[in-house]
Design a protein around this motif. Structure first.
Motif, PDB file in Angstrom:
ATOM      1  N   GLN A 115      -2.138 -12.174 -32.537  1.00  0.00           N
ATOM      2  CA  GLN A 115      -1.835 -11.195 -33.572  1.00  0.00           C
ATOM      3  C   GLN A 115      -0.433 -10.666 -33.345  1.00  0.00           C
ATOM      4  O   GLN A 115       0.020 -10.550 -32.203  1.00  0.00           O
ATOM      5  CB  GLN A 115      -2.802 -10.013 -33.522  1.00  0.00           C
ATOM      6  N   LEU A 116       0.240 -10.332 -34.429  1.00  0.00           N
ATOM      7  CA  LEU A 116       1.573  -9.752 -34.378  1.00  0.00           C
ATOM      8  C   LEU A 116       1.477  -8.348 -34.936  1.00  0.00           C
ATOM      9  O   LEU A 116       0.848  -8.128 -35.970  1.00  0.00           O
ATOM     10  CB  LEU A 116       2.566 -10.580 -35.206  1.00  0.00           C
ATOM     11  N   TRP A 117       2.116  -7.407 -34.233  1.00  0.00           N
ATOM     12  CA  TRP A 117       2.037  -5.990 -34.572  1.00  0.00           C
ATOM     13  C   TRP A 117       3.423  -5.370 -34.543  1.00  0.00           C
ATOM     14  O   TRP A 117       4.315  -5.850 -33.848  1.00  0.00           O
ATOM     15  CB  TRP A 117       1.220  -5.234 -33.529  1.00  0.00           C
ATOM     16  N   ALA A 118       3.556  -4.244 -35.228  1.00  0.00           N
ATOM     17  CA  ALA A 118       4.700  -3.372 -34.991  1.00  0.00           C
ATOM     18  C   ALA A 118       4.481  -2.754 -33.616  1.00  0.00           C
ATOM     19  O   ALA A 118       3.352  -2.720 -33.118  1.00  0.00           O
ATOM     20  CB  ALA A 118       4.776  -2.289 -36.071  1.00  0.00           C
ATOM     21  N   VAL A 137       3.496  -9.119 -29.567  1.00  0.00           N
ATOM     22  CA  VAL A 137       2.704 -10.335 -29.608  1.00  0.00           C
ATOM     23  C   VAL A 137       1.459 -10.090 -28.766  1.00  0.00           C
ATOM     24  O   VAL A 137       1.559  -9.781 -27.579  1.00  0.00           O
ATOM     25  CB  VAL A 137       3.490 -11.540 -29.054  1.00  0.00           C
ATOM     26  N   THR A 138       0.299 -10.230 -29.393  1.00  0.00           N
ATOM     27  CA  THR A 138      -0.966  -9.982 -28.713  1.00  0.00           C
ATOM     28  C   THR A 138      -1.806 -11.250 -28.740  1.00  0.00           C
ATOM     29  O   THR A 138      -2.082 -11.795 -29.803  1.00  0.00           O
ATOM     30  CB  THR A 138      -1.741  -8.840 -29.404  1.00  0.00           C
ATOM     31  N   PHE A 139      -2.163 -11.723 -27.547  1.00  0.00           N
ATOM     32  CA  PHE A 139      -3.081 -12.849 -27.415  1.00  0.00           C
ATOM     33  C   PHE A 139      -4.467 -12.259 -27.219  1.00  0.00           C
ATOM     34  O   PHE A 139      -4.711 -11.523 -26.270  1.00  0.00           O
ATOM     35  CB  PHE A 139      -2.692 -13.734 -26.227  1.00  0.00           C
ATOM     36  N   ARG A 140      -5.371 -12.530 -28.162  1.00  0.00           N
ATOM     37  CA  ARG A 140      -6.715 -11.972 -28.112  1.00  0.00           C
ATOM     38  C   ARG A 140      -7.557 -12.784 -27.144  1.00  0.00           C
ATOM     39  O   ARG A 140      -7.566 -14.015 -27.195  1.00  0.00           O
ATOM     40  CB  ARG A 140      -7.360 -12.007 -29.493  1.00  0.00           C
ATOM     41  N   PRO A 186      -0.737  -3.711 -38.024  1.00  0.00           N
ATOM     42  CA  PRO A 186      -0.840  -5.166 -37.915  1.00  0.00           C
ATOM     43  C   PRO A 186       0.095  -5.842 -38.910  1.00  0.00           C
ATOM     44  O   PRO A 186       0.293  -5.363 -40.022  1.00  0.00           O
ATOM     45  CB  PRO A 186      -2.308  -5.443 -38.239  1.00  0.00           C
ATOM     46  N   ILE A 187       0.666  -6.960 -38.487  1.00  0.00           N
ATOM     47  CA  ILE A 187       1.610  -7.672 -39.340  1.00  0.00           C
ATOM     48  C   ILE A 187       1.076  -9.046 -39.741  1.00  0.00           C
ATOM     49  O   ILE A 187       1.152  -9.421 -40.900  1.00  0.00           O
ATOM     50  CB  ILE A 187       2.977  -7.802 -38.644  1.00  0.00           C
ATOM     51  N   ALA A 188       0.547  -9.810 -38.773  1.00  0.00           N
ATOM     52  CA  ALA A 188       0.063 -11.164 -39.084  1.00  0.00           C
ATOM     53  C   ALA A 188      -0.925 -11.617 -38.021  1.00  0.00           C
ATOM     54  O   ALA A 188      -0.924 -11.111 -36.892  1.00  0.00           O
ATOM     55  CB  ALA A 188       1.232 -12.141 -39.162  1.00  0.00           C
ATOM     56  N   ASN A 189      -1.763 -12.590 -38.374  1.00  0.00           N
ATOM     57  CA  ASN A 189      -2.733 -13.198 -37.458  1.00  0.00           C
ATOM     58  C   ASN A 189      -2.553 -14.707 -37.437  1.00  0.00           C
ATOM     59  O   ASN A 189      -2.175 -15.306 -38.450  1.00  0.00           O
ATOM     60  CB  ASN A 189      -4.169 -12.919 -37.917  1.00  0.00           C
ATOM     61  N   VAL A 190      -2.885 -15.303 -36.289  1.00  0.00           N
ATOM     62  CA  VAL A 190      -2.961 -16.758 -36.178  1.00  0.00           C
ATOM     63  C   VAL A 190      -4.404 -17.099 -35.824  1.00  0.00           C
ATOM     64  O   VAL A 190      -4.945 -16.604 -34.834  1.00  0.00           O
ATOM     65  CB  VAL A 190      -1.996 -17.309 -35.110  1.00  0.00           C
ATOM     66  N   PRO A 234       0.699 -16.788 -42.154  1.00  0.00           N
ATOM     67  CA  PRO A 234       1.509 -16.671 -43.367  1.00  0.00           C
ATOM     68  C   PRO A 234       2.885 -16.118 -42.986  1.00  0.00           C
ATOM     69  O   PRO A 234       3.044 -15.457 -41.952  1.00  0.00           O
ATOM     70  CB  PRO A 234       0.742 -15.651 -44.208  1.00  0.00           C
ATOM     71  N   GLU A 235       3.860 -16.377 -43.813  1.00  0.00           N
ATOM     72  CA  GLU A 235       5.204 -15.843 -43.573  1.00  0.00           C
ATOM     73  C   GLU A 235       5.158 -14.314 -43.671  1.00  0.00           C
ATOM     74  O   GLU A 235       4.455 -13.758 -44.511  1.00  0.00           O
ATOM     75  CB  GLU A 235       6.168 -16.417 -44.605  1.00  0.00           C
ATOM     76  N   PHE A 236       5.895 -13.636 -42.787  1.00  0.00           N
ATOM     77  CA  PHE A 236       5.938 -12.180 -42.790  1.00  0.00           C
ATOM     78  C   PHE A 236       7.351 -11.712 -42.460  1.00  0.00           C
ATOM     79  O   PHE A 236       8.186 -12.488 -42.007  1.00  0.00           O
ATOM     80  CB  PHE A 236       4.916 -11.586 -41.803  1.00  0.00           C
TER      81      PHE A 236
END
Length: 171
Positions: free
Chosen positions: A88-91, A122-125, A97-101, A110-112
């Motif tokens: 996951q991508l965050w501020a 950058v958060t690795f779940r 939250p900004i985007a998920n993979v 998706p493009e952000f």
């Protein structure tokens, strides 16, 4: 041709000092031997039931349109994260939250638009169940055009020296 991967350590060298973990352990390997299926990456193992993760803040060009991509293996209903995503991508406030993979092979978000301060969390779940593990590798953060070009020149989007900022090349 110059491609940029803004994830600063796609080979996961000395990752233990870079990622801050919450209720999980991270085992990193920088081994690369495609003949036997080895790719640099991390294995995330939950140390408690619940929401578990490892994260780091990275610098990216402010307000740039970008995507995030990675490959995960070993992800299943039994090893699912609490969010259903592997990255996951965050501020940097940790609340926006900004985007998920999603899990799987060569998945891309998706493009952000990158945050205006040029810092992306950058958060690795990790899995949500204590003792369960899965692996994440081939991490890419950059423009959609660079991701698409990389896919044209490499059968597996492996991000090595020419585009890794930590150990040479790139931006």
């Amino acid at each position: 041709m110059k491609l940029n991967n803004y994830y600063p350590n796609a080979r996961f060298l000395d990752t233990g000092r870079q990622l801050v973990t919450t209720r999980c352990t991270v085992y990193a390997s920088s081994d690369y031997n495609p003949a036997v299926g080895q790719h640099p990456g991390i294995m995330l193992t939950a140390t408690e039931d619940g929401d578990n993760w490892a994260q780091m803040d990275i610098s990216v060009p402010a307000n740039m349109k970008i995507v995030a991509a990675c490959t995960s293996v070993g992800y299943s209903a039994e090893t699912a994260s609490s969010t259903g995503s592997v990255m996951q991508l965050w501020a940097t406030d940790g609340k926006t939250p900004i985007a998920n993979v999603d899990p799987g092979w060569n998945k891309v978000s998706p493009e952000f638009t990158a945050p205006s301060n040029g810092v992306l969390r950058v958060t690795f779940r990790a899995p949500k169940t204590n003792g369960k593990s899965f692996s994440v590798m081939n991490v890419f953060i950059g423009t959609l055009a660079d991701w698409q070009q990389l896919g044209k020149i490499l059968p597996t989007p492996w991000f090595d020296l020419s585009i890794m900022r930590l150990i040479g090349g790139g931006a």
